[in-house]
Design an enzyme around this catalytic site. Structure first.
Site, PDB file in Angstrom:
ATOM      1  CE  LYS A  51      -4.087   1.523   2.527  1.00 57.02           C
ATOM      2  NZ  LYS A  51      -4.845   1.333   3.752  1.00 57.02           N
ATOM      3  NE  ARG A 100     -13.101   5.115  13.086  1.00 55.56           N
ATOM      4  CZ  ARG A 100     -12.492   4.986  11.934  1.00 55.56           C
ATOM      5  NH1 ARG A 100     -12.022   6.042  11.315  1.00 55.56           N
ATOM      6  NH2 ARG A 100     -12.339   3.813  11.368  1.00 55.56           N
TER       7      ARG A 100
END
Length: 169
Positions: A51, A100
């Site tokens: 990545k 979250r």
């Protein structure tokens, strides 16, 4: 005297892992809160060679070191491979993860169960401050790329580095 009684107090260590590309105020909230609970906090910057990040790993480490300088018990390092191996090498028994939303919990619970099964490393889930419940590095990069104001989402030093990087690219 021999055994655990003869040793000094055990240092309580934990790790806050992530890609931190870039580190956000949400990350700092979790790191700061964890630093109050543990003697040493390692911020482990994940190296993912498949990545391409906006910032190189070394740049992320330096930014994190600078924005966490107020916490004397925070160490920053990179890791490649299994997080539990990072933990074993440094005698870290706990991983601290911010959650979250419920969707985070589904994924993180699976990871936590795998980690404890592989190595006995525990995972502590910390609910994110509601102010940062929507915040992610990916979102910060996307908004900043299109010229949006992310000054309230990242530390000033990171904002400066982000703006400089986006000007070059």
């Amino acid at each position: 005297m021999t055994g655990p009684e003869s040793e000094g107090p055990q240092v309580r260590r934990a790790v806050c892992p992530g890609s931190f590309d870039p580190i956000t105020n949400g990350h700092l909230d979790i790191i700061g809160r964890a630093s109050k609970l543990y003697d040493e906090i390692y911020v482990a910057v994940m190296i993912n060679k498949s990545k391409k990040g906006l910032f190189e790993v070394e740049e992320r480490i330096e930014l994190i070191r600078q924005v966490t300088a107020e916490y004397a018990n925070v160490r920053v390092d990179a890791f490649h491979g299994l997080l539990v191996d990072f933990c074993k090498q440094r005698d870290i028994p706990a991983i601290v993860k911010g959650l979250r939303a419920v969707s985070d919990f589904d994924y993180e619970l699976q990871m936590a169960q795998m980690n404890i099964g592989l190595s006995g490393v525990e995972t502590l889930f910390v609910p994110t401050n509601p102010t940062y419940s929507f915040l992610s590095s990916s979102l910060v990069k996307e908004v900043a790329t299109w010229g949006g104001d992310v000054s309230h989402l990242v530390p000033p030093l990171v904002l400066e580095a982000l703006n400089e990087r986006l000007k070059r690219d």
